[in-house]
Design an enzyme around this catalytic site. Structure first.
Site, PDB file in Angstrom:
ATOM      1  N   GLN A 205       0.836  -1.075   0.086  1.00  0.00           N
ATOM      2  CA  GLN A 205      -0.121  -0.388  -0.230  1.00  0.00           C
ATOM      3  C   GLN A 205       0.827   1.060  -0.081  1.00  0.00           C
ATOM      4  OE1 GLN A 205      -0.481  -2.679   2.165  1.00  0.00           O
ATOM      5  NE2 GLN A 205      -2.707  -2.856   2.655  1.00  0.00           N
ATOM      6  N   ASP A 246      -6.603   1.105  13.048  1.00  0.00           N
ATOM      7  CA  ASP A 246      -7.694   0.100  11.755  1.00  0.00           C
ATOM      8  C   ASP A 246      -8.621   0.310  14.061  1.00  0.00           C
ATOM      9  OD1 ASP A 246      -7.767  -1.477   9.874  1.00  0.00           O
ATOM     10  OD2 ASP A 246      -5.704  -0.067  10.057  1.00  0.00           O
ATOM     11  N   ASN A 256      -2.989  -0.793  14.164  1.00  0.00           N
ATOM     12  CA  ASN A 256      -2.905  -0.845  12.586  1.00  0.00           C
ATOM     13  C   ASN A 256      -1.943  -1.799  12.277  1.00  0.00           C
ATOM     14  OD1 ASN A 256      -2.581   1.473  10.804  1.00  0.00           O
ATOM     15  ND2 ASN A 256      -1.169   2.087  11.110  1.00  0.00           N
TER      16      ASN A 256
END
Length: 358
Positions: A205, A246, A256
């Site tokens: 990502q 998250d 996370n």
């Protein structure tokens, strides 16, 4: 600042258009920009599970629209549509277990459903709620960008080198971004010398999404392998590590993307400040600490294969998607409600008792 932030916005990942949810397929970026249309709750759940859409806020927003699509189908079928819609709630809730924004959005949609009055149009009511969730997230991002930028400026007014992990920009949210939103605001204020982006294995990502977003806006960015982070902190005068989240528990522990915990450990060792940026919908006050957070594990083939070809024969793979960073490694948690420095249970409770700033 708000107008300048909006003018700098170039990327979006979610569109609600004519009763259809359109999602930018993030698996194909940056080589291809392909929008996929979703017209059922099952299609949205699959998109979340398959990582067409990712990032905790974006997952929650998508799930909210998924309920609208589910309600439309259940109403068309007739009968007890509310009872049937519970299957769509369950399907969407099961799509990703760690990101609490998913459950927050679904709970908000269920609450709105239960508060409907006689004579209300169910589909219109649910659609308005999903749109509100989407727009509120975008506004929260703008508030957090300003607050986080002010923290950076407070420490040092000259351009700084900042390290970030995974993707926390417009692609992961309803617009603009959490950690990347702060970085964008800092860049507009002349506070960024260079951003170092971890590639973020195994889905990359950082290299596919974060580097692409930043480069599109002319923000100086260098890509690095995840294992170079400690070396960068030692040699490149990194002043901040800025990440998203998250799930954040009542004591300030943060779940996370895998690799965040080791960044926090290394940041403390090197005297680098560590900032977490996330909307208050990411905070789960029902969980006492990070030990209670369910950690998603994905298929080991994500590590064992490259381009569909096996690269490690006759071995298993351990592939957790998230890790938990203890609160005592975190300098600041930035939300749209305000900033918590040196988070603990008392400070988190005080934060959640405040009204939103935006």
């Amino acid at each position: 600042m708000r107008e300048r932030l909006l003018a700098a916005e170039r990327v979006k990942a979610i569109e609600w258009r004519d009763g259809t949810l359109r999602l930018l397929d993030q698996r194909l970026l940056p080589q291809e920009e392909v929008w996929l249309e979703h017209e059922s709750a099952a299609e949205v759940a699959k998109a979340i599970r398959d990582m067409v859409v990712r990032g905790a806020p974006a997952i929650g927003i998508s799930a909210a629209y998924g309920i609208v699509l589910g309600a439309r189908a259940r109403l068309a079928q007739g009968g007890d549509w509310r009872a049937a819609l519970e299957e769509d709630f369950r399907l969407l809730a099961d799509s990703r277990p760690t990101a609490v924004n998913l459950f927050w959005a679904l709970n908000r949609m269920r609450d709105r459903l239960e508060r409907m009055k006689e004579g209300d149009q169910p589909l219109a009511v649910l659609e308005a709620e999903a749109i509100s969730i989407h727009e509120s997230d975008r506004e929260a991002n703008l508030t957090m960008a300003q607050l986080g930028m002010e923290l950076i400026r407070k420490q040092q007014g000259s351009p700084q080198n900042i390290l970030t992990h995974c993707n926390t920009g417009a692609l992961a949210t309803g617009g603009f971004g959490t950690a990347l939103g702060v970085i964008r605001a800092a860049h507009l204020e002349g506070l960024v010398n260079r951003i170092y982006a971890d590639e973020t294995r195994p889905w990359l990502q950082g290299s596919r999404l974060t580097a692409w977003e930043l480069a599109n806006e002319g923000i100086p960015v260098s890509l690095n392998v995840d294992s170079a982070a400690a070396h960068l902190m030692k040699t490149e005068n990194i002043t901040w590590v800025i990440v998203g989240a998250d799930r954040i528990t009542a004591n300030g522990d943060v779940a996370n993307k895998i690799g965040t915990y080791q960044l926090a450990v290394n940041a403390m060792h090197h005297g680098v400040r560590f900032m977490v940026v996330a909307p208050s919908s990411t905070i789960d006050m029902n969980l006492e600490s990070g030990e209670d957070i369910p950690i998603e594990e994905r298929d080991g083939r994500e590590l064992l294969e490259i381009g569909g070809r096996r690269v490690a024969a006759e071995v298993d793979a351990y592939n957790p998607v998230f890790d938990v960073t203890p609160a005592d490694l975190i300098d600041a948690i930035v939300t749209e409600r305000g900033v918590v420095e040196r988070p603990d249970a008392e400070r988190m409770a005080a934060l959640m008792s405040r009204k939103r700033l935006h």
